[in-house]
Design a protein around this motif. Structure first.
Motif, PDB file in Angstrom:
ATOM      1  N   CYS A  15     -15.477 -48.993  43.940  1.00  0.00           N
ATOM      2  CA  CYS A  15     -15.302 -47.626  44.502  1.00  0.00           C
ATOM      3  C   CYS A  15     -14.771 -46.862  43.360  1.00  0.00           C
ATOM      4  CB  CYS A  15     -14.586 -48.045  45.747  1.00  0.00           C
ATOM      5  SG  CYS A  15     -15.001 -48.722  47.240  1.00  0.00           S
ATOM      6  N   VAL A  16     -13.684 -47.090  42.769  1.00  0.00           N
ATOM      7  CA  VAL A  16     -13.412 -46.414  41.680  1.00  0.00           C
ATOM      8  C   VAL A  16     -14.204 -46.034  40.692  1.00  0.00           C
ATOM      9  CG1 VAL A  16     -11.589 -46.539  39.705  1.00  0.00           C
ATOM     10  CG2 VAL A  16     -10.850 -47.440  41.815  1.00  0.00           C
ATOM     11  N   ALA A  17     -14.936 -47.002  40.468  1.00  0.00           N
ATOM     12  CA  ALA A  17     -16.281 -46.554  39.372  1.00  0.00           C
ATOM     13  C   ALA A  17     -17.106 -45.520  39.857  1.00  0.00           C
ATOM     14  CB  ALA A  17     -17.281 -47.767  38.992  1.00  0.00           C
ATOM     15  N   ALA A  18     -17.343 -45.522  41.447  1.00  0.00           N
ATOM     16  CA  ALA A  18     -18.176 -44.724  42.093  1.00  0.00           C
ATOM     17  C   ALA A  18     -17.644 -43.309  42.033  1.00  0.00           C
ATOM     18  CB  ALA A  18     -18.573 -45.179  43.466  1.00  0.00           C
ATOM     19  N   ILE A  19     -16.138 -43.215  42.424  1.00  0.00           N
ATOM     20  CA  ILE A  19     -15.631 -41.833  42.321  1.00  0.00           C
ATOM     21  C   ILE A  19     -15.505 -41.438  40.708  1.00  0.00           C
ATOM     22  CG2 ILE A  19     -13.357 -40.963  42.253  1.00  0.00           C
ATOM     23  CD1 ILE A  19     -12.759 -42.952  44.629  1.00  0.00           C
ATOM     24  N   LEU A  20     -15.507 -42.171  39.734  1.00  0.00           N
ATOM     25  CA  LEU A  20     -15.330 -41.595  38.395  1.00  0.00           C
ATOM     26  C   LEU A  20     -16.934 -40.867  38.368  1.00  0.00           C
ATOM     27  CD1 LEU A  20     -13.499 -44.161  36.487  1.00  0.00           C
ATOM     28  CD2 LEU A  20     -12.687 -41.828  37.102  1.00  0.00           C
ATOM     29  N   PHE A  21     -18.052 -41.573  38.946  1.00  0.00           N
ATOM     30  CA  PHE A  21     -19.281 -41.063  38.726  1.00  0.00           C
ATOM     31  C   PHE A  21     -19.430 -39.806  39.327  1.00  0.00           C
ATOM     32  CE2 PHE A  21     -23.434 -41.097  40.571  1.00  0.00           C
ATOM     33  CZ  PHE A  21     -24.356 -40.617  39.527  1.00  0.00           C
ATOM     34  N   LEU A  22     -18.910 -39.593  40.455  1.00  0.00           N
ATOM     35  CA  LEU A  22     -19.004 -38.367  41.267  1.00  0.00           C
ATOM     36  C   LEU A  22     -18.175 -37.463  40.386  1.00  0.00           C
ATOM     37  CD1 LEU A  22     -18.375 -39.544  44.979  1.00  0.00           C
ATOM     38  CD2 LEU A  22     -20.464 -38.723  43.992  1.00  0.00           C
ATOM     39  N   ILE A  23     -16.966 -37.615  39.924  1.00  0.00           N
ATOM     40  CA  ILE A  23     -16.355 -36.667  39.040  1.00  0.00           C
ATOM     41  C   ILE A  23     -17.047 -36.344  38.108  1.00  0.00           C
ATOM     42  CG2 ILE A  23     -14.297 -36.514  37.695  1.00  0.00           C
ATOM     43  CD1 ILE A  23     -12.764 -38.259  39.633  1.00  0.00           C
ATOM     44  N   SER A  24     -17.754 -37.191  37.301  1.00  0.00           N
ATOM     45  CA  SER A  24     -18.629 -36.885  35.994  1.00  0.00           C
ATOM     46  C   SER A  24     -19.890 -36.314  36.377  1.00  0.00           C
ATOM     47  CB  SER A  24     -19.251 -38.282  35.654  1.00  0.00           C
ATOM     48  OG  SER A  24     -20.102 -38.157  34.558  1.00  0.00           O
ATOM     49  N   GLY A  25     -20.583 -36.359  37.477  1.00  0.00           N
ATOM     50  CA  GLY A  25     -21.600 -35.605  37.954  1.00  0.00           C
ATOM     51  C   GLY A  25     -20.932 -34.245  38.239  1.00  0.00           C
ATOM     52  N   THR A  26     -19.810 -34.042  38.948  1.00  0.00           N
ATOM     53  CA  THR A  26     -19.462 -32.584  39.367  1.00  0.00           C
ATOM     54  C   THR A  26     -19.166 -31.772  38.148  1.00  0.00           C
ATOM     55  OG1 THR A  26     -18.605 -33.533  41.551  1.00  0.00           O
ATOM     56  CG2 THR A  26     -17.658 -31.472  40.576  1.00  0.00           C
ATOM     57  N   LEU A  27     -18.274 -32.546  37.126  1.00  0.00           N
ATOM     58  CA  LEU A  27     -17.997 -31.827  35.771  1.00  0.00           C
ATOM     59  C   LEU A  27     -19.349 -31.290  35.137  1.00  0.00           C
ATOM     60  CD1 LEU A  27     -14.891 -33.862  34.650  1.00  0.00           C
ATOM     61  CD2 LEU A  27     -14.935 -31.723  35.705  1.00  0.00           C
ATOM     62  N   ASP A  28     -20.331 -32.231  34.975  1.00  0.00           N
ATOM     63  CA  ASP A  28     -21.559 -31.953  34.483  1.00  0.00           C
ATOM     64  C   ASP A  28     -22.217 -30.719  34.920  1.00  0.00           C
ATOM     65  OD1 ASP A  28     -23.625 -32.474  32.506  1.00  0.00           O
ATOM     66  OD2 ASP A  28     -24.785 -33.389  33.903  1.00  0.00           O
ATOM     67  N   ALA A  29     -22.352 -30.569  36.291  1.00  0.00           N
ATOM     68  CA  ALA A  29     -23.078 -29.676  37.098  1.00  0.00           C
ATOM     69  C   ALA A  29     -22.297 -28.196  36.901  1.00  0.00           C
ATOM     70  CB  ALA A  29     -22.937 -29.804  38.508  1.00  0.00           C
ATOM     71  N   LEU A  30     -20.953 -28.168  36.779  1.00  0.00           N
ATOM     72  CA  LEU A  30     -20.062 -27.187  36.546  1.00  0.00           C
ATOM     73  C   LEU A  30     -20.423 -26.736  35.025  1.00  0.00           C
ATOM     74  CD1 LEU A  30     -16.382 -27.951  38.195  1.00  0.00           C
ATOM     75  CD2 LEU A  30     -18.279 -26.242  38.949  1.00  0.00           C
ATOM     76  N   ARG A  31     -20.348 -27.365  34.082  1.00  0.00           N
ATOM     77  CA  ARG A  31     -20.644 -27.407  32.766  1.00  0.00           C
ATOM     78  C   ARG A  31     -21.939 -26.562  32.372  1.00  0.00           C
ATOM     79  NH1 ARG A  31     -23.265 -29.683  28.526  1.00  0.00           N
ATOM     80  NH2 ARG A  31     -23.850 -31.504  30.063  1.00  0.00           N
ATOM     81  N   ARG A  32     -22.915 -27.285  33.322  1.00  0.00           N
ATOM     82  CA  ARG A  32     -24.401 -26.597  33.181  1.00  0.00           C
ATOM     83  C   ARG A  32     -24.255 -25.213  33.715  1.00  0.00           C
ATOM     84  NH1 ARG A  32     -28.540 -30.224  32.018  1.00  0.00           N
ATOM     85  NH2 ARG A  32     -27.860 -32.309  31.957  1.00  0.00           N
TER      86      ARG A  32
END
Length: 268
Positions: A247-264
């Protein structure tokens, strides 16, 4: 009192060792789109559990043998005209079902299936720590030794052939590494969550890495944070440890995806 006398310390060390072994291998699974391959290998390990208990041998050895046999079988059948996704789906779920049935035939042996399906990291002992870290070192050594060859075979098989690299041989190296990871991870996150520990940190690392080596290093860091963080949250919230790590890994994945979308979006 030494560090290994604390069950929390042993569990944390086990989680970190497993995460370090799974991270670079998970990157190759993501690049090769081998998620189903990992599932088939992991699910076959319940047959290894049944075999080990029936023969009264260490579970680690039985799981390693079953995982290696399944991974090798899938690699051999891959080039024989079978639809790969169908083949892997059939073998993954069939091996799990046969393994569960085989365990039910073991007379006089008490088997806690939930410990094998979802992990029992809090029960790891000193021998388990040695096996997990020994397996992690072996996997990392294999990947480091064959890194360039495996990477070339993964990204461009034609270029690999031109360079004198046999892609099937490199596939076998990955197969061996995957079997070892499955064998060491079964105690930490269990059969049903092993592939998640392989895939999620690697997928979370992808937006932050500019090179394959960088992705493997970032994935290892995310895996370690997931293992240590999952241990702490499981202790505080009184939740199952293996699933909490994922679950912690999945939350980090969601944070990673969100930050990547914001960067783009900002780059536009």
């Amino acid at each position: 009192m030494t560090l290994l006398d604390s069950f929390l310390a042993r569990a944390t060390l086990a989680g970190i060792g497993t995460a370090l072994a799974a991270a670079p291998l998970g990157c190759f699974i993501v690049w090769r789109r081998m998620a189903y391959f990992g599932d088939a290998t992991a699910h076959a390990s319940i047959l290894g559990v049944a075999l080990a208990l029936a023969l009264d041998v260490p579970v680690f050895g039985g799981v390693l043998l079953a995982a290696l046999a399944m991974a090798t079988l899938v690699s051999v059948l891959a080039g024989r005209g079978f639809a790969m996704d169908t083949l892997l789906g059939v073998m993954a779920h069939s091996s799990l079902a046969f393994g569960l049935v085989a365990v039910s035939f073991l007379d006089g042996v008490r088997v806690d299936l939930s410990a094998y399906l979802f992990g029992d990291i809090l029960a790891v002992g000193r021998v388990d720590i040695a096996l997990i870290w020994g397996g992690a070192v072996l996997v990392l050594a294999l990947i480091w030794w064959r890194w360039s060859a495996i990477l070339t075979a993964t990204l461009n098989p034609d270029l690999a052939h031109a360079a004198g690299i046999d892609p099937r041989r490199e596939q076998l190296v990955l197969t061996l590494a995957l079997a070892i990871v499955v064998a060491v991870a079964i105690k930490v996150v269990g059969i049903l969550l092993i592939v998640a520990l392989l895939l999620v940190p690697a997928a979370a690392a992808r937006p932050f890495a500019r090179t394959p080596e960088g992705m493997a290093i970032v994935a290892a860091g995310i895996g370690v944070v997931s293992a240590a963080g999952g241990m702490q949250f499981a202790y505080i919230l009184d939740t199952p440890t293996g699933p909490t790590i994922v679950c912690v890994a999945a939350i980090l994945f969601l944070i990673s995806g969100t930050l990547d979308a914001l960067r783009r979006r900002l780059l536009r």
